[in-house]
Every structure is written in structure tokens, then in C-alpha cells.
Motif scaffolding. Structure first.
Motif: not given
Ligand code: HEC
Length: 142
Positions: A24-27, A29-31, A81-83, A131-137
Motif C-alpha cells: 500500500y505505502r509503496r503504491a 509513493f509511486q502515485l 520487501d521494504t526500504k 520534505t521528500c528529501k528530508g524524510c528519505h535521508d
């Protein structure tokens, strides 16, 4: 599916719920990416700025920004299967705050997008990207 559900132990049902949460969450994020990327191209001048299209994308992003968090709230979804990094759950308040900031900035972008004024849109778009980058980092494996 029904047979599987009937014959599984509670543990397997939980594993399925965790797997569903990850998908669900990966989908979502694809959207997010699908709608975010073309706005980036317009902001950078790679494609021509189309105010109407931009507003549609920004409105979708604002709606989508409310969706990922619940996909992380399912027990056991830290494995598979998650990052997603373990820090999401050990620093849940920080992670949730990052999602709230994403929501807030995406809503601001949607409201600024209705002006159709690229000069106002640029900083609002950059704020979302932060906010994308901050969280991904902090919370996502490469
Ligand atoms: C508050 C945290 C947070 C914010 C904000 C956030 N992300 Fe993510 N993102 C994650 C996490 C964690 C994952 C890993 C999910 C997983 O693998 O279970 C992820 C995964 C992704 C993925 C990979 C999806 C897949 O197929 O596995 C993409 C693409 C993505 N994010 C794009 C974005 C974009 C673009 C933004 C901003 C517009 C954004 N994210 C904002 C935390 C965040």
C-alpha cells in the motif's frame, strides 16, 4: 484466497497484513512520484508551464500526502520487501511530524497553484521537495 485465509494461523494473517501495508505505502509513493515529477519538470523549465495541468497535479499531491502514514502503522511492516528504516518506529514522532509537514506543504502548493503564478509556485514546490528529501535521508534506505 479464501482457502488460504481459512487455513492460516494468526501469524500468517498478520504477515499478510504487514505485506499489504508495505505494498500500500509503496503504491502511494509511486502515485506521489507520478504526480510530483512533471511539476518538477515545469518548475525547472524542462517542459512548458501549463497552469491548469499543474493545478491538477498539485491537488492530487495534496490528497495523496495524507495517505502514506497509515501504511507504516501496521505491526510487522518493518520487515519484508521494504526500504523503510527501523528509525521510523523508534523515532515515530519525528517520522509522523515529517509526514505532517509534507501534508502541510503539499496543501500550500495546491492553494498557490490555483494562482497560476509560476513565481509563487516555485518556492512552494521547493518546500514540498524538501520534505521528500528530508524524510528519505533519515528514514528510507537507498
Ligand atoms: C515523512 C517521510 C516521507 C516523506 C515526506 C516522503 N517519503 Fe517517499 N518514502 C518514505 C519511505 C519510508 C519510503 C520507503 C517505503 C517502503 O519501502 O516501505 C518511501 C518510498 C518512496 C518511493 C519508492 C516507492 C516504491 O516503489 O517502493 C518513492 C518514489 C518516494 N518515496 C517518493 C517520494 C516523493 C516524491 C516525496 C515528496 C513529494 C516523498 N516520497 C515524501 C518516506 C517519505
Amino acid at each position: 484466497m479464501l482457502g488460504a485465509a481459512l487455513s492460516t494461523s494468526a501469524g500468517v494473517v498478520l504477515a499478510d497484513a504487514a505485506q499489504d501495508a508495505i505494498e500500500y505505502r509503496r503504491a502511494v509513493f509511486q502515485l506521489v512520484k507520478w504526480n510530483f515529477a512533471p511539476m518538477g519538470d515545469m518548475v525547472k523549465g524542462k517542459t512548458e508551464f501549463d497552469a491548469e495541468r499543474f493545478e491538477v497535479l498539485a491537488q492530487r499531491l495534496a490528497a495523496l500526502s495524507e495517505m502514506p502514514l497509515e501504511g507504516f502503522s501496521v505491526e510487522g511492516s518493518d520487515k519484508g520487501d521494504t526500504k523503510a528504516r527501523a528509525e521510523i518506529w523508534s523515532q515515530w514522532d519525528d517520522f509522523a511530524a515529517g509526514m505532517q509537514q509534507f501534508e502541510k506543504n503539499a496543501q500550500e502548493l495546491a492553494s498557490v497553484a490555483s494562482s497560476g503564478d509560476l513565481e509563487q509556485i516555485k518556492p512552494a514546490f521547493a518546500a514540498v521537495g524538501k520534505t521528500c528529501k528530508g524524510c528519505h535521508d533519515n528514514f528510507k534506505d537507498k
